[in-house]
Design an enzyme around this catalytic site. Structure first.
Site, PDB file in Angstrom:
ATOM      1  N   ARG A  67       0.818  -1.225   0.000  1.00  0.00           N
ATOM      2  CA  ARG A  67       0.000   0.000   0.000  1.00  0.00           C
ATOM      3  C   ARG A  67       0.849   1.272   0.000  1.00  0.00           C
ATOM      4  O   ARG A  67       0.380   2.330  -0.420  1.00  0.00           O
ATOM      5  CB  ARG A  67      -1.012  -0.043   1.140  1.00  0.00           C
ATOM      6  CG  ARG A  67      -2.093  -1.100   0.899  1.00  0.00           C
ATOM      7  CD  ARG A  67      -3.052  -1.197   2.064  1.00  0.00           C
ATOM      8  NE  ARG A  67      -2.444  -1.671   3.272  1.00  0.00           N
ATOM      9  CZ  ARG A  67      -2.326  -2.946   3.614  1.00  0.00           C
ATOM     10  NH1 ARG A  67      -2.783  -3.892   2.822  1.00  0.00           N
ATOM     11  NH2 ARG A  67      -1.747  -3.285   4.756  1.00  0.00           N
ATOM     12  N   GLU A 104       4.906 -11.083  14.586  1.00  0.00           N
ATOM     13  CA  GLU A 104       4.348 -11.632  15.820  1.00  0.00           C
ATOM     14  C   GLU A 104       4.819 -13.088  15.995  1.00  0.00           C
ATOM     15  O   GLU A 104       5.241 -13.485  17.073  1.00  0.00           O
ATOM     16  CB  GLU A 104       2.821 -11.572  15.720  1.00  0.00           C
ATOM     17  CG  GLU A 104       2.158 -11.553  17.060  1.00  0.00           C
ATOM     18  CD  GLU A 104       0.651 -11.408  16.916  1.00  0.00           C
ATOM     19  OE1 GLU A 104       0.191 -11.015  15.828  1.00  0.00           O
ATOM     20  OE2 GLU A 104      -0.036 -11.702  17.898  1.00  0.00           O
TER      21      GLU A 104
HETATM   22  P1  AMP Z   1       4.225  -2.992  11.578  1.00  0.00           P
HETATM   23  O1  AMP Z   1       5.501  -3.565  11.034  1.00  0.00           O
HETATM   24  O2  AMP Z   1       3.717  -3.742  12.782  1.00  0.00           O
HETATM   25  O3  AMP Z   1       4.353  -1.507  11.855  1.00  0.00           O
HETATM   26  O4  AMP Z   1       3.103  -3.201  10.472  1.00  0.00           O
HETATM   27  C1  AMP Z   1       3.033  -2.313   9.414  1.00  0.00           C
HETATM   28  C2  AMP Z   1       2.631  -2.974   8.132  1.00  0.00           C
HETATM   29  O5  AMP Z   1       1.582  -3.914   8.310  1.00  0.00           O
HETATM   30  C3  AMP Z   1       2.125  -1.930   7.164  1.00  0.00           C
HETATM   31  O6  AMP Z   1       2.622  -2.231   5.860  1.00  0.00           O
HETATM   32  C4  AMP Z   1       0.615  -2.040   7.249  1.00  0.00           C
HETATM   33  O7  AMP Z   1       0.042  -1.878   5.964  1.00  0.00           O
HETATM   34  C5  AMP Z   1       0.342  -3.424   7.817  1.00  0.00           C
HETATM   35  N1  AMP Z   1      -0.585  -3.397   8.974  1.00  0.00           N
HETATM   36  C6  AMP Z   1      -0.275  -3.681  10.268  1.00  0.00           C
HETATM   37  N2  AMP Z   1      -1.339  -3.595  11.063  1.00  0.00           N
HETATM   38  C7  AMP Z   1      -2.387  -3.225  10.273  1.00  0.00           C
HETATM   39  C8  AMP Z   1      -3.774  -2.947  10.513  1.00  0.00           C
HETATM   40  N3  AMP Z   1      -4.324  -3.026  11.731  1.00  0.00           N
HETATM   41  N4  AMP Z   1      -4.536  -2.577   9.447  1.00  0.00           N
HETATM   42  C9  AMP Z   1      -3.990  -2.475   8.216  1.00  0.00           C
HETATM   43  N5  AMP Z   1      -2.699  -2.735   7.922  1.00  0.00           N
HETATM   44  C10 AMP Z   1      -1.895  -3.111   8.930  1.00  0.00           C
END
Ligand code: AMP
Length: 182
Positions: A67, A104
């Site tokens: 995205r 996770e």
């Molecule tokens: P993080 O590495 O945990 O910061 O996760 C970020 C990535 O996961 C981004 O590319 C987001 O598009 C996706 N992502 C994580 N959590 C969500 C969520 N609750 N809704 C949509 N996309 C998410």
């Protein structure tokens, strides 16, 4: 508009759809497709990003798969600068530099082309739709610094602030989030 009013932020937030239990139980997925297909919302967001970043004199916008590609490529085109994709492992065809990051459960890996930025010390903006734990963005920031050194800022449309992802990034770069969920 360089800064958005509270009403404008509320309007943008109202166009993002919550999808419970996607991609797995317990995750509230923030679906930005309903912002993208709303022409007033998408235009307002892109106008805002364009105004903010035209002063930065950027050389590149780098977007995180997938995205981050949408917002990043649209912004790069408006600014008249290059776009660089940061992709999941195994997708980029030429020689890559990679970075692992924790999920996770288990690990994932993202990559960038070794010659993604033409020249050295280019002014790069990193962009993604959302920062949650910050693991993905931190890995992308490290990759950009490996091949280019300079990372001007990391930008997110939405910050899930309760997960403190921004704290991970701040030692490496400035962070800007258009919208926040507290
Ligand atoms: P993080 O590495 O945990 O910061 O996760 C970020 C990535 O996961 C981004 O590319 C987001 O598009 C996706 N992502 C994580 N959590 C969500 C969520 N609750 N809704 C949509 N996309 C998410």
């Amino acid at each position: 508009m360089k800064t958005l009013s509270d009403e404008q932020k509320q309007f943008l937030l109202s166009t993002i759809r919550d999808v419970p239990d996607f991609p797995k139980k317990g995750i509230l997925f923030k679906d930005i497709t309903t912002l993208l297909n709303h022409k007033e919302a998408f235009t307002l967001l892109m106008d805002h990003l364009h105004e903010r970043y035209q002063e930065y004199e950027l050389d590149y916008v780098a977007g995180i798969e997938s995205r981050g590609f949408i917002f990043g490529a649209a912004l790069a085109s408006r600014l008249g600068v290059g776009f660089v994709p940061v992709r999941k492992r195994g997708k980029l065809p030429y020689t890559t530099v990679s970075e692992k990051y924790a999920l996770e459960y288990g690990v994932d890996e993202i990559e960038i082309h070794i010659d993604a930025f033409r020249g050295t010390n280019k002014k790069v903006l990193l962009i993604d739709d959302l920062i949650a734990t910050g693991g993905t963005a931190l890995a992308a920031a490290k990759l950009i610094k490996k091949v280019n050194e300079e990372l001007v800022e990391a930008c997110f449309i939405l910050d899930l602030t309760f997960l403190n992802g921004k704290e991970k990034l701040l030692p490496h770069t400035q962070v800007y989030s258009v919208l926040e969920i507290v």
